[in-house]
Design a protein around this motif. Structure first.
Motif, PDB file in Angstrom:
ATOM      1  N   MET A   1       8.633 118.461 -12.888  1.00  0.00           N
ATOM      2  CA  MET A   1      10.631 118.234 -12.848  1.00  0.00           C
ATOM      3  C   MET A   1      11.373 118.896 -13.920  1.00  0.00           C
ATOM      4  O   MET A   1      10.724 119.889 -14.941  1.00  0.00           O
ATOM      5  CB  MET A   1      10.358 116.750 -13.468  1.00  0.00           C
ATOM      6  N   ASN A   2      12.773 118.921 -13.917  1.00  0.00           N
ATOM      7  CA  ASN A   2      13.319 119.413 -14.157  1.00  0.00           C
ATOM      8  C   ASN A   2      13.714 118.992 -15.622  1.00  0.00           C
ATOM      9  O   ASN A   2      13.684 117.425 -15.608  1.00  0.00           O
ATOM     10  CB  ASN A   2      14.750 119.625 -13.501  1.00  0.00           C
ATOM     11  N   VAL A   3      14.325 119.008 -16.948  1.00  0.00           N
ATOM     12  CA  VAL A   3      14.672 117.921 -18.459  1.00  0.00           C
ATOM     13  C   VAL A   3      15.806 117.652 -17.606  1.00  0.00           C
ATOM     14  O   VAL A   3      17.103 118.284 -17.530  1.00  0.00           O
ATOM     15  CB  VAL A   3      14.714 119.213 -19.165  1.00  0.00           C
ATOM     16  N   PRO A   4      16.434 115.994 -17.985  1.00  0.00           N
ATOM     17  CA  PRO A   4      17.647 115.322 -17.350  1.00  0.00           C
ATOM     18  C   PRO A   4      18.802 115.840 -18.558  1.00  0.00           C
ATOM     19  O   PRO A   4      18.557 116.487 -19.226  1.00  0.00           O
ATOM     20  CB  PRO A   4      16.951 114.489 -17.784  1.00  0.00           C
ATOM     21  N   SER A   5      19.352 116.279 -18.007  1.00  0.00           N
ATOM     22  CA  SER A   5      20.560 116.507 -18.646  1.00  0.00           C
ATOM     23  C   SER A   5      21.078 115.488 -19.863  1.00  0.00           C
ATOM     24  O   SER A   5      21.722 116.154 -20.701  1.00  0.00           O
ATOM     25  CB  SER A   5      22.302 117.327 -17.615  1.00  0.00           C
ATOM     26  N   LYS A   6      21.503 114.452 -18.821  1.00  0.00           N
ATOM     27  CA  LYS A   6      21.313 112.740 -20.894  1.00  0.00           C
ATOM     28  C   LYS A   6      20.231 112.073 -20.367  1.00  0.00           C
ATOM     29  O   LYS A   6      19.949 111.903 -18.883  1.00  0.00           O
ATOM     30  CB  LYS A   6      22.919 112.403 -19.849  1.00  0.00           C
ATOM     31  N   ILE A   7      20.026 111.925 -21.018  1.00  0.00           N
ATOM     32  CA  ILE A   7      19.462 110.637 -21.502  1.00  0.00           C
ATOM     33  C   ILE A   7      19.450 109.420 -22.143  1.00  0.00           C
ATOM     34  O   ILE A   7      20.739 109.400 -23.110  1.00  0.00           O
ATOM     35  CB  ILE A   7      17.887 111.602 -22.501  1.00  0.00           C
ATOM     36  N   VAL A   8      19.925 108.465 -21.972  1.00  0.00           N
ATOM     37  CA  VAL A   8      20.520 107.088 -22.390  1.00  0.00           C
ATOM     38  C   VAL A   8      19.162 106.256 -23.283  1.00  0.00           C
ATOM     39  O   VAL A   8      17.737 106.100 -22.733  1.00  0.00           O
ATOM     40  CB  VAL A   8      20.828 106.562 -21.491  1.00  0.00           C
ATOM     41  N   VAL A   9      19.370 105.774 -24.509  1.00  0.00           N
ATOM     42  CA  VAL A   9      19.325 105.360 -25.622  1.00  0.00           C
ATOM     43  C   VAL A   9      19.321 104.296 -25.973  1.00  0.00           C
ATOM     44  O   VAL A   9      21.136 104.368 -26.600  1.00  0.00           O
ATOM     45  CB  VAL A   9      18.445 106.305 -26.926  1.00  0.00           C
ATOM     46  N   GLN A  10      18.419 103.085 -25.899  1.00  0.00           N
ATOM     47  CA  GLN A  10      19.628 101.619 -25.998  1.00  0.00           C
ATOM     48  C   GLN A  10      18.633 101.546 -27.391  1.00  0.00           C
ATOM     49  O   GLN A  10      17.697 101.614 -27.336  1.00  0.00           O
ATOM     50  CB  GLN A  10      18.711 100.861 -24.597  1.00  0.00           C
ATOM     51  N   ALA A  11      19.859 100.610 -27.800  1.00  0.00           N
ATOM     52  CA  ALA A  11      19.098 100.263 -29.200  1.00  0.00           C
ATOM     53  C   ALA A  11      20.044  99.562 -29.992  1.00  0.00           C
ATOM     54  O   ALA A  11      21.656  99.769 -29.906  1.00  0.00           O
ATOM     55  CB  ALA A  11      19.354 101.650 -29.943  1.00  0.00           C
ATOM     56  N   PRO A  12      19.560  98.112 -30.593  1.00  0.00           N
ATOM     57  CA  PRO A  12      21.133  97.319 -31.291  1.00  0.00           C
ATOM     58  C   PRO A  12      21.912  97.735 -31.626  1.00  0.00           C
ATOM     59  O   PRO A  12      23.227  97.817 -31.812  1.00  0.00           O
ATOM     60  CB  PRO A  12      19.827  96.892 -32.124  1.00  0.00           C
ATOM     61  N   ASP A  13      21.394  98.977 -32.317  1.00  0.00           N
ATOM     62  CA  ASP A  13      22.370  99.470 -33.522  1.00  0.00           C
ATOM     63  C   ASP A  13      22.781 101.246 -33.421  1.00  0.00           C
ATOM     64  O   ASP A  13      23.442 102.048 -34.047  1.00  0.00           O
ATOM     65  CB  ASP A  13      22.203  99.906 -34.794  1.00  0.00           C
ATOM     66  N   ALA A  14      23.154 101.481 -31.708  1.00  0.00           N
ATOM     67  CA  ALA A  14      23.580 102.303 -31.297  1.00  0.00           C
ATOM     68  C   ALA A  14      24.852 102.537 -30.961  1.00  0.00           C
ATOM     69  O   ALA A  14      25.849 101.421 -31.807  1.00  0.00           O
ATOM     70  CB  ALA A  14      22.736 102.710 -30.172  1.00  0.00           C
ATOM     71  N   ASN A  15      26.221 103.051 -30.983  1.00  0.00           N
ATOM     72  CA  ASN A  15      26.990 103.988 -32.079  1.00  0.00           C
ATOM     73  C   ASN A  15      27.668 103.969 -30.629  1.00  0.00           C
ATOM     74  O   ASN A  15      29.414 104.390 -30.204  1.00  0.00           O
ATOM     75  CB  ASN A  15      27.349 105.098 -32.795  1.00  0.00           C
ATOM     76  N   ASN A  16      27.280 103.996 -29.459  1.00  0.00           N
ATOM     77  CA  ASN A  16      28.295 104.132 -28.272  1.00  0.00           C
ATOM     78  C   ASN A  16      28.658 106.002 -28.016  1.00  0.00           C
ATOM     79  O   ASN A  16      29.884 105.983 -27.883  1.00  0.00           O
ATOM     80  CB  ASN A  16      29.027 103.261 -27.849  1.00  0.00           C
ATOM     81  N   ASN A  17      28.101 106.458 -28.312  1.00  0.00           N
ATOM     82  CA  ASN A  17      28.440 107.993 -28.448  1.00  0.00           C
ATOM     83  C   ASN A  17      27.202 108.999 -28.476  1.00  0.00           C
ATOM     84  O   ASN A  17      26.152 108.396 -28.557  1.00  0.00           O
ATOM     85  CB  ASN A  17      28.959 108.429 -30.158  1.00  0.00           C
ATOM     86  N   PRO A  18      28.354 110.296 -27.408  1.00  0.00           N
ATOM     87  CA  PRO A  18      26.714 111.275 -26.752  1.00  0.00           C
ATOM     88  C   PRO A  18      26.633 112.401 -28.091  1.00  0.00           C
ATOM     89  O   PRO A  18      27.058 112.265 -29.072  1.00  0.00           O
ATOM     90  CB  PRO A  18      27.202 112.087 -25.949  1.00  0.00           C
TER      91      PRO A  18
END
Length: 373
Positions: A1-18
């Motif tokens: 497989m190829n390493v994905p260019s973007k991974i989304v991490v979900q968390a209650p205290d996340a800041n919605n920033n890359p």
């Protein structure tokens, strides 16, 4: 497989920033509530269960990551588990997309069951006609579900073969003089060894390769020779090359190239590293064959097949190689997919190039066509 260019991490205290990472990759932290039962723990990470992920991915993910989605759908064993997730959330859009995908993949009964079950629960489902936005290149048929790597290898072979034939438009010509062919192969040994070892990062010269070939190198009696990693690699290449020449001769004499490659490729590998084992630079277990550990490729965005999946990947690879009758495709995709899987602890590139040449020899595939000459 190829390493994905973007991974989304979900968390209650996340800041919605890359969070930017090297090689144009990133992690996006997405603030959301996590419900119980919607994650599995793998290697201390909480990850989405497969079915939940299939239901929740954005519509464009189905086309931009087509191979991943097909591989996952082909691996699902329990249709009840899919329906449970769809029914619990009343996910009519996801149900329509998954039903359309199964129909496109040759499993209409699965598509009908999803639509009918949702309807019985008073959910109206509009089946999506083409969730993959293009030809899928493979049919899952009515067979049993298989591990994702099996579908991935089959799909990659099916999708790439036409491009290979287009790149080599001339029909391969049959080798009429086997002795002359073998002589030409041996004449190229020094240049072949130099370039192949240099690609792999060894510090070698044509003079060193010739010295090893002529026997003017003796790790048994000369301590300096024993310590030369490049010389060990050159000696291993000489031994492996000799084994490959035997394989080529078998194919020229009428043996099936795929069978020869499957039976002989570990002989090439073991010959490659035999001198280093004999000199004590590598442990004897290195000669066992396929790797049983994670492998990281320096400066690459490709992650080789997980070692736990190698048995399935290798079997499928050789099934594809045996089923393919066009020597152009055998040579090119045989090399590419072997190195894509990366089944060996070392020497995958060299083994892949050996495999390419064995599959191209009985009906000679001219590289001039690929170079545009």
């Amino acid at each position: 497989m190829n390493v994905p260019s973007k991974i989304v991490v979900q968390a209650p205290d996340a800041n919605n920033n890359p969070v930017s990472l090297p090689h144009e990759t990133s992690i996006f932290t997405y603030r959301t509530k996590l419900t119980k039962g919607t994650s599995n723990e793998i290697a201390t990470l909480r990850v989405y269960p497969t079915i939940e992920a299939i239901c929740d991915v954005a519509p464009n993910f189905w086309s931009t990551n087509r191979t991943d989605m097909i591989a996952l759908l082909g691996s699902l064993r329990d249709r009840s588990a899919i329906l449970k997730v769809l029914l619990e959330g009343g996910r009519t859009v996801a149900a329509g997309r998954i039903a359309g995908a199964y129909r496109a993949l040759g499993r209409p009964a699965m598509a009908d069951e999803i639509v009918d079950t949702m309807k019985r629960a008073d959910h109206q489902v509009r089946e999506e006609r083409d969730p993959f936005q293009g030809l899928v290149g493979i049919s899952l048929g009515a067979g049993r579900p298989v591990p994702p790597v099996v579908t991935r290898v089959r799909l990659m072979w099916a999708q790439m073969r036409d491009a290979v034939i287009a790149a080599f438009p001339a029909e391969p010509s049959k080798v009429e003089d086997a002795d002359a062919y073998i002589a030409a192969v041996n004449e190229r040994y020094t240049s072949d060894a130099y370039h192949s070892l240099s690609i792999e990062g060894y510090s070698v010269s044509e003079e060193l390769i010739e010295r090893v070939k002529s026997g003017q190198w003796s790790p048994e009696t000369n301590e300096n020779d024993k310590k030369q990693t490049g010389a060990m690699a050159a000696k291993g290449y000489q031994l492996a090359f000799a084994e490959v020449v035997k394989s080529v001769r078998s194919v020229l004499d009428g043996a099936d190239a795929a069978t020869v490659a499957e039976e002989d490729h570990l002989k090439w590998f073991r010959s490659m590293f035999e001198p280093s084992v004999a000199a004590g630079l590598l442990k004897p277990e290195r000669l066992a064959g396929y790797r049983q550990h994670f492998l990281f490729i320096t400066n690459s965005g490709h992650a080789p097949t997980a070692w736990e999946s190698l048995p399935d990947a290798k079997e499928t690879f050789f099934e594809c190689l045996h089923a393919e009758k066009d020597p152009r495709v055998r040579a090119v995709l045989g090399h590419f997919l072997f190195t894509f899987i990366h089944p060996l602890p070392d020497g995958n590139g060299r083994s892949g190039r050996f495999l390419m040449n064995v599959n191209a020899c009985r009906r000679w595939v001219s590289m001039d066509h690929l170079a545009g000459r």
